[in-house]
Design a protein around this motif. Structure first.
Motif, PDB file in Angstrom:
ATOM      1  N   VAL A  76       0.844  -1.201   0.000  1.00 27.38           N
ATOM      2  CA  VAL A  76       0.000   0.000   0.000  1.00 27.38           C
ATOM      3  C   VAL A  76       0.880   1.252   0.000  1.00 27.38           C
ATOM      4  O   VAL A  76       0.610   2.216  -0.729  1.00 27.38           O
ATOM      5  CB  VAL A  76      -0.977  -0.007   1.193  1.00 27.38           C
ATOM      6  N   LEU A  77       1.945   1.245   0.796  1.00 26.63           N
ATOM      7  CA  LEU A  77       2.859   2.395   0.833  1.00 26.63           C
ATOM      8  C   LEU A  77       3.482   2.636  -0.535  1.00 26.63           C
ATOM      9  O   LEU A  77       3.484   3.767  -1.037  1.00 26.63           O
ATOM     10  CB  LEU A  77       3.952   2.186   1.880  1.00 26.63           C
ATOM     11  N   LEU A  78       3.992   1.579  -1.149  1.00 27.18           N
ATOM     12  CA  LEU A  78       4.611   1.722  -2.463  1.00 27.18           C
ATOM     13  C   LEU A  78       3.587   2.191  -3.496  1.00 27.18           C
ATOM     14  O   LEU A  78       3.864   3.103  -4.279  1.00 27.18           O
ATOM     15  CB  LEU A  78       5.243   0.396  -2.899  1.00 27.18           C
ATOM     16  N   PHE A  79       2.417   1.607  -3.492  1.00 26.06           N
ATOM     17  CA  PHE A  79       1.360   1.991  -4.419  1.00 26.06           C
ATOM     18  C   PHE A  79       0.978   3.464  -4.201  1.00 26.06           C
ATOM     19  O   PHE A  79       0.799   4.213  -5.163  1.00 26.06           O
ATOM     20  CB  PHE A  79       0.144   1.085  -4.233  1.00 26.06           C
ATOM     21  N   THR A  80       0.881   3.872  -2.940  1.00 24.76           N
ATOM     22  CA  THR A  80       0.557   5.265  -2.616  1.00 24.76           C
ATOM     23  C   THR A  80       1.636   6.204  -3.136  1.00 24.76           C
ATOM     24  O   THR A  80       1.333   7.275  -3.683  1.00 24.76           O
ATOM     25  CB  THR A  80       0.371   5.432  -1.095  1.00 24.76           C
ATOM     26  N   LEU A  81       2.904   5.817  -2.975  1.00 28.50           N
ATOM     27  CA  LEU A  81       3.998   6.650  -3.489  1.00 28.50           C
ATOM     28  C   LEU A  81       3.954   6.770  -5.010  1.00 28.50           C
ATOM     29  O   LEU A  81       4.177   7.846  -5.560  1.00 28.50           O
ATOM     30  CB  LEU A  81       5.353   6.087  -3.040  1.00 28.50           C
ATOM     31  N   VAL A  82       3.651   5.668  -5.675  1.00 28.79           N
ATOM     32  CA  VAL A  82       3.565   5.693  -7.134  1.00 28.79           C
ATOM     33  C   VAL A  82       2.405   6.583  -7.592  1.00 28.79           C
ATOM     34  O   VAL A  82       2.562   7.417  -8.495  1.00 28.79           O
ATOM     35  CB  VAL A  82       3.437   4.264  -7.713  1.00 28.79           C
ATOM     36  N   ILE A  83       1.259   6.438  -6.961  1.00 32.12           N
ATOM     37  CA  ILE A  83       0.095   7.267  -7.305  1.00 32.12           C
ATOM     38  C   ILE A  83       0.382   8.738  -7.018  1.00 32.12           C
ATOM     39  O   ILE A  83       0.069   9.617  -7.837  1.00 32.12           O
ATOM     40  CB  ILE A  83      -1.169   6.801  -6.548  1.00 32.12           C
ATOM     41  N   ALA A  84       0.991   9.014  -5.865  1.00 35.44           N
ATOM     42  CA  ALA A  84       1.337  10.401  -5.524  1.00 35.44           C
ATOM     43  C   ALA A  84       2.322  10.968  -6.536  1.00 35.44           C
ATOM     44  O   ALA A  84       2.198  12.128  -6.968  1.00 35.44           O
ATOM     45  CB  ALA A  84       1.907  10.476  -4.109  1.00 35.44           C
TER      46      ALA A  84
END
Length: 157
Positions: free
Chosen positions: A133-141
């Motif tokens: 979730v953290l990695l996905f959030t960073l990519v989306i951000a």
């Protein structure tokens, strides 16, 4: 040069950087790419020298992108007699960014292509839903930052 004007020059540079971040998508892309290079570098046992190379590569791409953007703005509205040369100048500045970026990417591949470390990174993220979730959030951000609505160029306001 007086100390006040010396310090003021840093303010002008910062102002130029913030305007470029707001108005230049390619600069935002390079900033996000640099962030992820540094984010994933923590899985490697890089020496200080390697981090110096990464800093020069990331800083060089960002600096060249700023120079390219400056040149594009400086020659944005040429008269008819300067139209052809303006296009060539802009293309050459863009080529400088492209070539340096390719060189930085090749250096990154050479440094980061270590299958055992890549496997460790993959395991690190898939072993924890929170990390995914953290990695996905960073990519989306990062994507949101890159592709956000650009402000009109300063000279058009």
């Amino acid at each position: 040069m007086y100390p006040h004007s010396f310090l003021k020059s840093f303010q002008y540079a910062w102002n130029g950087f913030t305007v470029a971040v707001k108005e230049e998508r390619n600069l935002r892309f390079h900033l996000v790419a640099g962030f992820f290079v540094l984010w994933f570098s923590r899985f490697y046992h890089f020496s200080r020298g390697i981090y110096a190379i990464l800093a020069l590569a990331i800083g060089g791409v960002i600096a060249l992108e700023l120079v390219n953007s400056s040149i594009e703005r400086a020659v944005a509205r040429p008269g008819p007699e300067r139209f052809f040369i303006t296009g060539v100048v802009k293309d050459m500045a863009a080529a400088a960014v492209l070539l340096y970026s390719i060189g930085a990417a090749v250096a990154g591949i050479i440094l980061f292509w270590q299958p055992d470390v890549l496997y460790t990174i993959l395991n690190y993220y898939i072993s924890s839903p929170l990390r995914i979730v953290l990695l996905f959030t960073l990519v989306i951000a990062g994507c949101s930052f890159i592709f956000r609505k650009e402000e009109p160029p300063f000279e058009d306001r």
